[in-house]
Scaffold this active site. Structure first.
Site, PDB file in Angstrom:
ATOM      1  N   ASP A 177      83.350 -68.659 151.248  1.00  0.00           N
ATOM      2  CA  ASP A 177      83.649 -67.228 151.366  1.00  0.00           C
ATOM      3  C   ASP A 177      83.984 -66.929 152.826  1.00  0.00           C
ATOM      4  O   ASP A 177      83.160 -67.168 153.712  1.00  0.00           O
ATOM      5  CB  ASP A 177      82.404 -66.425 150.917  1.00  0.00           C
ATOM      6  CG  ASP A 177      82.695 -64.943 150.756  1.00  0.00           C
ATOM      7  OD1 ASP A 177      83.813 -64.513 151.108  1.00  0.00           O
ATOM      8  OD2 ASP A 177      81.801 -64.226 150.283  1.00  0.00           O
ATOM      9  N   ASP A 214      89.773 -64.602 149.235  1.00  0.00           N
ATOM     10  CA  ASP A 214      88.986 -65.263 150.285  1.00  0.00           C
ATOM     11  C   ASP A 214      87.779 -66.039 149.777  1.00  0.00           C
ATOM     12  O   ASP A 214      86.958 -66.467 150.566  1.00  0.00           O
ATOM     13  CB  ASP A 214      88.520 -64.224 151.310  1.00  0.00           C
ATOM     14  CG  ASP A 214      87.335 -63.426 150.824  1.00  0.00           C
ATOM     15  OD1 ASP A 214      87.277 -63.119 149.623  1.00  0.00           O
ATOM     16  OD2 ASP A 214      86.456 -63.136 151.649  1.00  0.00           O
ATOM     17  N   GLU A 215      87.670 -66.194 148.464  1.00  0.00           N
ATOM     18  CA  GLU A 215      86.514 -66.910 147.924  1.00  0.00           C
ATOM     19  C   GLU A 215      86.981 -68.026 147.020  1.00  0.00           C
ATOM     20  O   GLU A 215      87.979 -67.883 146.320  1.00  0.00           O
ATOM     21  CB  GLU A 215      85.697 -65.961 147.033  1.00  0.00           C
ATOM     22  CG  GLU A 215      84.547 -65.297 147.724  1.00  0.00           C
ATOM     23  CD  GLU A 215      83.757 -64.467 146.729  1.00  0.00           C
ATOM     24  OE1 GLU A 215      83.162 -65.037 145.801  1.00  0.00           O
ATOM     25  OE2 GLU A 215      83.758 -63.230 146.881  1.00  0.00           O
TER      26      GLU A 215
HETATM   27  P1  TTP Z   1      84.031 -59.924 150.277  1.00  0.00           P
HETATM   28  O1  TTP Z   1      84.114 -61.426 150.308  1.00  0.00           O
HETATM   29  O2  TTP Z   1      83.141 -59.260 149.300  1.00  0.00           O
HETATM   30  O3  TTP Z   1      83.551 -59.429 151.696  1.00  0.00           O
HETATM   31  P2  TTP Z   1      84.086 -59.695 153.152  1.00  0.00           P
HETATM   32  O4  TTP Z   1      84.987 -60.860 153.233  1.00  0.00           O
HETATM   33  O5  TTP Z   1      84.660 -58.435 153.663  1.00  0.00           O
HETATM   34  O6  TTP Z   1      82.778 -59.936 153.980  1.00  0.00           O
HETATM   35  P3  TTP Z   1      81.565 -60.926 153.773  1.00  0.00           P
HETATM   36  O7  TTP Z   1      81.902 -61.832 152.642  1.00  0.00           O
HETATM   37  O8  TTP Z   1      81.479 -61.636 155.092  1.00  0.00           O
HETATM   38  O9  TTP Z   1      80.388 -60.034 153.516  1.00  0.00           O
HETATM   39  O10 TTP Z   1      85.464 -59.319 150.111  1.00  0.00           O
HETATM   40  C1  TTP Z   1      86.651 -60.009 150.460  1.00  0.00           C
HETATM   41  C2  TTP Z   1      87.740 -59.029 150.827  1.00  0.00           C
HETATM   42  O11 TTP Z   1      88.010 -58.167 149.716  1.00  0.00           O
HETATM   43  C3  TTP Z   1      87.343 -58.101 151.955  1.00  0.00           C
HETATM   44  O12 TTP Z   1      87.625 -58.640 153.236  1.00  0.00           O
HETATM   45  C4  TTP Z   1      88.088 -56.849 151.647  1.00  0.00           C
HETATM   46  C5  TTP Z   1      88.260 -56.841 150.148  1.00  0.00           C
HETATM   47  N1  TTP Z   1      87.320 -55.874 149.536  1.00  0.00           N
HETATM   48  C6  TTP Z   1      87.784 -54.608 149.193  1.00  0.00           C
HETATM   49  O13 TTP Z   1      88.977 -54.327 149.373  1.00  0.00           O
HETATM   50  N2  TTP Z   1      86.905 -53.722 148.647  1.00  0.00           N
HETATM   51  C7  TTP Z   1      85.580 -53.991 148.428  1.00  0.00           C
HETATM   52  O14 TTP Z   1      84.810 -53.133 147.943  1.00  0.00           O
HETATM   53  C8  TTP Z   1      85.107 -55.311 148.770  1.00  0.00           C
HETATM   54  C9  TTP Z   1      83.657 -55.675 148.548  1.00  0.00           C
HETATM   55  C10 TTP Z   1      86.018 -56.201 149.314  1.00  0.00           C
END
Ligand code: TTP
Length: 363
Positions: A16, A110-111
């Site tokens: 992630d 991103d995952e």
């Molecule tokens: P996540 O992997 O949930 O979060 P993140 O990469 O921002 O941060 P971390 O994992 O370090 O806590 O989400 C991946 C991407 O998806 C994020 O960069 C932006 C997008 N996203 C949204 O657009 N809306 C949301 O509610 C969430 C949770 C994520």
């Protein structure tokens, strides 16, 4: 146990990227590094998509209204999203981890989950992927390693950002016991609220529910949830099957009336198509070939057939063309592959993997 032997343990990575959109913004603009960057929304409307870890210190979170984020972090740098750029970075990241396993499952941009069971030791592999994503893509990620997908995800979340966490069979009970129930993949906000109303906020409290009670609360999904909170998850990687078909076609400079000439054009397209298949779906075989012909009067004819195991694509192509009357003249030729089949799926069935019952007294 697998009869007559030591049980084989699967190994999964969950990867992630940390604060993905915000990290890309900080990568592209060095002046934003180390600053509270908040991505999403417009002016004072909309919600936060994500924010840098610097902004999280002020209490800013994903899905929070921008107006509230501004109040919490008045000096924050608020930016609109740039999806095309995030997609570009996502492709770079995928190119790195795909080198390590043909079995991967992307979740959003991103995952990803990777089945790395084929490595005797997956620890150096996880570390290498992490190091390469930093060096080659300029982004940090958190990686979890465990013996099933659910625990791998929990592991990657435990010490974010820039973390590498392993959950071994012996650690699972202890790790799970301490977790808030929302940390279990599959328990979203609504389920969390519903459980909270019943006084359940941790995994340990959830363990007190009987299997029947969990099924009553969650329906069919309750069975797998009951197991998942106990460290058991039999899910396998599901490859992305969003590509249903690929094709190539060409409009000819002159109408063609000779089957031999048309076949030559179709064969050239077939060769290109095979290269496309290899690069776009490297782990898949196609099962069906389509021949498309557009005649000089602009009518179309399309013929499709499944390839027999011993047959070549070229033979099948010829067979399809034989059945087309070309006397009207042909102005466009196209070939396509469809009905993709994952080569690794069959192999996987030959090996049986076992997950230990970690805490039998709770089963
Ligand atoms: P996540 O992997 O949930 O979060 P993140 O990469 O921002 O941060 P971390 O994992 O370090 O806590 O989400 C991946 C991407 O998806 C994020 O960069 C932006 C997008 N996203 C949204 O657009 N809306 C949301 O509610 C969430 C949770 C994520």
């Amino acid at each position: 146990m697998v009869s007559g032997g030591v049980p084989l343990m699967k190994k999964f990575l969950h990867l992630d990227i940390d604060a993905f959109y915000a990290s890309v913004e900080q990568l592209d603009n060095p002046r934003l590094r180390g600053k509270p960057v908040i991505v999403g929304g417009r002016d004072n409307r909309g919600v936060v998509a994500t924010c840098s870890y610097e902004a999280r210190k002020f209490g800013v979170r994903s899905a929070m209204p921008i107006a509230i984020a501004r109040k919490k972090c008045p000096d924050g740098i608020f930016l609109p999203t740039r999806f095309a750029r995030y997609e570009e970075k996502s492709a770079e990241i995928q190119a790195v981890y795909k080198e390590y396993s043909p079995l991967y499952q992307t979740v959003g941009l991103d995952e990803a989950y990777l089945d790395v069971s084929h490595y005797a030791d997956a620890v150096p592999i996880a570390k290498e992927i992490k190091r390469r994503i930093q060096a080659e893509c300029g982004l940090t990620c958190s990686i979890g390693l465990s013996y099933n997908m659910s625990l791998a995800k929990i592991a990657s979340d435990l010490k974010k950002p820039d973390a590498f966490v392993i959950i071994r069979p012996d650690d699972a009970e202890h790790v799970l016991r301490e977790l808030p129930i929302g940390a279990i993949n599959g328990i979203g906000k609504k389920s969390q609220e519903m459980l909270e109303r019943r006084g359940i906020t941790t995994v340990e409290q959830f363990w007190q529910l009987s299997r029947d009670e969990v099924v009553k609360l969650f329906g069919k999904y309750g069975q797998s949830l009951y197991q998942r909170v106990r460290g058991i998850d039999h899910r396998e990687i599901v490859m992305d099957r969003s590509i249903k078909s690929i094709s190539r076609e060409t409009t000819l400079s002159f109408d063609l009336y000779e089957k031999e000439q048309i076949l030559q054009v179709a064969e050239e397209l077939l060769a290109e198509l095979e290269t496309d298949l290899h690069s776009e779906l490297p782990d898949c075989d196609a099962q069906t070939l389509t021949l498309k012909i557009k005649f000089s009067d602009f009518t179309n004819r399309s013929k499709q057939r499944r390839k027999q195991p011993q047959e070549s694509w070229r033979d099948l192509l010829e067979e399809l063309l034989v059945e087309v009357d070309v006397t009207r003249g042909v102005r466009l030729v196209g070939v396509g592959f469809s009905a993709f089949h994952d080569r690794h799926e069959q192999k996987g069935e030959q090996v049986r993997y076992e997950q230990l019952s970690l805490f039998p007294y709770l089963m």
